[in-house]
Design an enzyme around this catalytic site. Sequence first.
Site, PDB file in Angstrom:
ATOM      1  N   ASP A   1       0.871  -1.161   0.000  1.00  0.00           N
ATOM      2  CA  ASP A   1       0.000   0.000   0.000  1.00  0.00           C
ATOM      3  C   ASP A   1       0.924   1.231   0.000  1.00  0.00           C
ATOM      4  OD1 ASP A   1      -2.240   1.753   0.553  1.00  0.00           O
ATOM      5  OD2 ASP A   1      -1.499   1.814   2.607  1.00  0.00           O
TER       6      ASP A   1
ATOM      7  N   ASP B   1      -0.208   5.154   0.827  1.00  0.00           N
ATOM      8  CA  ASP B   1      -0.471   6.189   1.829  1.00  0.00           C
ATOM      9  C   ASP B   1      -0.555   5.587   3.229  1.00  0.00           C
ATOM     10  OD1 ASP B   1      -0.704   8.459   0.037  1.00  0.00           O
ATOM     11  OD2 ASP B   1      -2.421   7.373  -0.751  1.00  0.00           O
TER      12      ASP B   1
HETATM   13  C1  XBP Z   1      -5.235   6.320   0.531  1.00  0.00           C
HETATM   14  C2  XBP Z   1      -6.438   6.991   0.041  1.00  0.00           C
HETATM   15  C3  XBP Z   1      -6.303   8.024  -0.981  1.00  0.00           C
HETATM   16  C4  XBP Z   1      -5.560   9.260  -0.533  1.00  0.00           C
HETATM   17  C5  XBP Z   1      -5.856  10.408  -1.453  1.00  0.00           C
HETATM   18  O1  XBP Z   1      -5.247   5.018   0.065  1.00  0.00           O
HETATM   19  O2  XBP Z   1      -7.525   6.685   0.435  1.00  0.00           O
HETATM   20  O3  XBP Z   1      -7.587   8.391  -1.372  1.00  0.00           O
HETATM   21  O4  XBP Z   1      -5.997   9.633   0.763  1.00  0.00           O
HETATM   22  O5  XBP Z   1      -5.489  10.136  -2.755  1.00  0.00           O
HETATM   23  P1  XBP Z   1      -4.039   3.941   0.202  1.00  0.00           P
HETATM   24  P2  XBP Z   1      -6.437  10.553  -3.977  1.00  0.00           P
HETATM   25  O6  XBP Z   1      -3.624   3.898   1.630  1.00  0.00           O
HETATM   26  O7  XBP Z   1      -4.695   2.685  -0.281  1.00  0.00           O
HETATM   27  O8  XBP Z   1      -2.932   4.355  -0.714  1.00  0.00           O
HETATM   28  O9  XBP Z   1      -6.940  11.927  -3.691  1.00  0.00           O
HETATM   29  O10 XBP Z   1      -5.543  10.470  -5.174  1.00  0.00           O
HETATM   30  O11 XBP Z   1      -7.562   9.541  -4.008  1.00  0.00           O
HETATM   31 MG    MG Z   2      -2.970   3.169   3.385  1.00  0.00          MG
END
Ligand code: XBP
Ligand code: MG
Length: 253
Positions: free
Chosen positions: A10, A12
Amino acid sequence: MTKLQALIFDVDGTLADTERDGHRVAFNRAFAEAGLDWDWTVELYGELLAVTGGKERMKFYLDKYRSDFQRPNNLDEFIAGLHKAKTKHYTQLLSEGSIPLRPGVKRLLDEARAQGFRLAIATTTTPANVTALLESTLGHESIAWFDVIAAGDIVPAKKPAPDIYFYALEQMQIAPQDCIAFEDSHNGLISADKADLKTIVTINDYTKDQDFPGAVVVLDHLGDPGMPFTVLSGEVGWTTFMDMELVQHLHGR
Ligand code: XBP
Ligand code: MG
């Protein structure tokens, strides 16, 4: 018994703590630029994170908090425009080098590559955000370290749906039993779990109070030599940081 072949990450919250000082700030910049009085505080953003995907998150905010907002007829287009601006601000923030990788991430990626393991990414964030993070932390060439970067709207159903992991597995032509996933959130873990992946969880400030049912281990971070992790659930023996030996051991359980 299956043999570990690939690590799927993953982005973020897992590779880097991007939410509070990255995505949140970028959303607020896009809102201000559009003349909107929307302001996502650190605390409110924690609640909004229950919804994955930036466009989906903005719609949730409108539904829940801004019944006063005069919605344009073409709401989807309006949201898409805001999201495009948000991506511009976010990638700019990263290019300024403001967000580092979490402890142990670079070390583990290097070790995995050196030992011939395959790498992949499965995230709900926009593809440009992933490449911006990789470029700003590991250099442009690191994009090619990953067999597949599965990201954003490439599948309609975002995490906790398993679709993004299914997509990554299909692109890699690999069985889930031969992989292990790394996640930081409940939604991420559920997504990986529904795709039959064993999952290592490293929490952060926004996810520390969430439940992680079925995670092979839950840690505060991956750790480094001289910077031991704290085990929040699961069993790792005497080890104090995540290396490929421990990853393989956890996968074999
Ligand atoms: C993280 C998310 C993303 C980011 C924002 O997901 O939910 O939506 O917060 O990015 P992960 P966008 O941990 O699966 O990477 O605005 O591009 O959606
Ligand atoms: Mg995440």
